[in-house]
Design a protein around this motif. Structure first.
Motif, short mmCIF file in Angstrom:
data_model
loop_
_atom_site.label_atom_id
_atom_site.label_comp_id
_atom_site.label_asym_id
_atom_site.label_seq_id
_atom_site.Cartn_x
_atom_site.Cartn_y
_atom_site.Cartn_z
N ILE A 1 0.83 -1.21 0.00
CA ILE A 1 0.00 0.00 0.00
C ILE A 1 0.86 1.25 0.00
N PRO A 2 0.73 2.11 -1.02
CA PRO A 2 1.51 3.35 -1.00
C PRO A 2 0.97 4.31 0.07
N PHE A 3 1.88 4.92 0.81
CA PHE A 3 1.52 5.95 1.78
C PHE A 3 2.06 7.30 1.29
N PHE A 4 1.19 8.32 1.33
CA PHE A 4 1.58 9.66 0.93
C PHE A 4 1.56 10.57 2.16
N ILE A 5 2.65 11.24 2.38
CA ILE A 5 2.84 11.98 3.63
C ILE A 5 3.08 13.46 3.38
N GLU A 6 2.40 14.29 4.18
CA GLU A 6 2.65 15.74 4.13
C GLU A 6 2.73 16.24 5.58
N THR A 7 3.74 17.02 5.86
CA THR A 7 3.92 17.52 7.23
C THR A 7 4.30 18.99 7.19
N GLU A 8 4.39 19.61 8.39
CA GLU A 8 4.77 21.02 8.48
C GLU A 8 6.28 21.19 8.53
N ASN A 9 6.97 20.15 8.99
CA ASN A 9 8.42 20.30 9.14
C ASN A 9 9.14 18.95 8.98
N GLU A 10 10.46 19.04 8.93
CA GLU A 10 11.29 17.86 8.67
C GLU A 10 11.20 16.81 9.77
N PHE A 11 11.08 17.28 10.99
CA PHE A 11 11.01 16.35 12.11
C PHE A 11 9.77 15.46 12.00
N ASP A 12 8.62 16.10 11.79
CA ASP A 12 7.37 15.34 11.66
C ASP A 12 7.41 14.40 10.46
N LYS A 13 8.04 14.87 9.39
CA LYS A 13 8.18 14.04 8.20
C LYS A 13 8.93 12.76 8.56
N ARG A 14 10.04 12.92 9.31
CA ARG A 14 10.81 11.73 9.68
C ARG A 14 9.98 10.79 10.55
N VAL A 15 9.20 11.36 11.47
CA VAL A 15 8.35 10.54 12.35
C VAL A 15 7.36 9.70 11.51
N LEU A 16 6.65 10.36 10.61
CA LEU A 16 5.64 9.63 9.83
C LEU A 16 6.27 8.68 8.81
N PHE A 17 7.42 9.08 8.23
CA PHE A 17 8.11 8.17 7.31
C PHE A 17 8.57 6.91 8.05
N GLU A 18 9.04 7.08 9.27
CA GLU A 18 9.54 5.93 10.02
C GLU A 18 8.41 4.93 10.24
#
Lengths: 249, 249
Positions: A120-137
């Motif tokens: 399943i592809p997941f598409f992620i959008e965040t406000e900053n790099e830190f949150d991006k890393r959290v959701l990507f992980e």
């Protein structure tokens, strides 16, 4: 990290299951429908609540598009991360003093069907790099296909999915109406349908097109129009017109 | 029994291959395109010809609908059995002093793709019981799904297939146009497409419908219309209208 899933529908269930299968801890599953929550809670061994939202670092909202905004207001904690899972909403729909994000799994979910979450592809959008890393992980623990995606891009992803999934399913419904009308079991068409889909794993759909419209078979097109009426006739005309346009016939 | 296949396209190739794999003897493969015939002949070890049609008991015509009539006139033998493989033609299109029949495999064929012939439904129409037994015997060696079907019924089978296969493929083409326009790899949608099709193996397509139209999500429907134009916009409107009608929204 404490994570809470909000919702008790198909997306909530499958996302919770994907978390559990990949040993990502879940602090709570929260929602309105106690019966559904209890079922998920028992199957996946996650605490649930209908009234007291657990304190967490990440809340993932898995409710219908129309309820996302209201549900997001239930999260009164500040400085946490909140994600919705909608293909068509901006992250700004979320209303609260927290960091906003989108965590969109591109799949059609039904509770009763097992899924291979890895695909399943997941598409992620965040406000900053830190949150991006959290959701990507988190997402990369679940799936092999994780990408960043703006709201703008997500709209087109969702639209593509409507054509490739929702409309395709409706064509199956209309096709079944036709075969039912002649007492032809719809199951007979499943090998053809499977092969149609199998083909586009290997060649471009544009190169795989067959049928009367692409070979401009006027006799068959006219014959078919005589057999049809109502919505199915409209679909027949619209699709053939579009096929002819695409192949410049 | 001597059998000849006429044609050198996708249907001729796969039918010849299905015969060979099931050790049903073929006396000849006959057609116009020497290059294609030679290739089939070499792969399957069947004699071929472009000018002299072998004397046989059964001729199976695997050419495009528009050529069936003319090709059928090449068979000058009397008292043999001739079958065409078209979904939309009556057996009476065949012109000659022989027994006429239809031998219709419901599948989409491409030369390069392997197929599980066992799963392909065959629809058979003959003039008499004897010919029916002949064609059933052959078809049941190839496939698990063999049925009798009148021309009338075959027309609807073909029409159902146009919706469930040709139109579905065209939706994939239009979907890919949308995802291409945003540099989103169309491969990302394949798991969703696979799941959409997998679902209808288990539940009725009408019960499996999801998407903005069936939940009458006016906001998303309007947003999507703004993103579309031309043929895709027409398809969008027609499909949504049909979905709303089906679910009485």
């Amino acid at each position: 990290m404490q994570t809470v899933i909000i919702g008790s529908g198909n997306v909530a269930y499958h996302l919770a299951k994907a978390f559990v299968l990949n040993t990502i801890p879940l602090a709570q599953i929260f929602g309105r429908n106690e019966e559904d929550l209890k079922e998920i809670s028992e199957e996946l061994n996650i605490p649930y609540s209908t009234d007291k939202l657990e304190d967490a670092d990440l809340y993932i909202i898995c409710v219908s598009d129309g309820s996302v905004e209201n549900v997001s207001k239930l999260i009164t904690k500040k400085n946490c991360l909140v994600a919705h899972t909608s293909g068509s909403l901006p992250k700004e729909i979320l209303e609260g003093e927290y960091r906003k994000s989108s965590f969109y799994p591109l799949q059609t979910f039904s509770k009763s069907k097992e899924l291979d979450y890895k695909k399943i592809p997941f598409f992620i959008e965040t406000e900053n790099e830190f949150d991006k890393r959290v959701l990507f992980e988190i997402a990369t623990k679940i799936s092999e296909n994780v990408m960043e995606s703006s709201h703008e891009k997500r709209k087109y992803i969702h639209l593509t999915a409507v054509f490739a999934c929702n409309f395709v399913n409706h064509l199956f419904s209309r096709a079944k109406e036709i075969s039912d009308s002649q007492q032809i079991p719809f199951d007979y068409f499943l090998p053809l349908i499977d092969e149609t889909v199998q083909k586009i794993h290997e060649i471009e759909p544009k190169s795989a097109q067959t049928g009367p419209a692409v070979r401009n078979d006027v006799r068959v097109l006219q014959l078919h129009e005589q057999l049809l009426q109502g919505e199915s006739l409209e679909i027949y005309k619209t699709m053939n017109h579009s096929i002819k346009k695409m192949y410049e016939l």
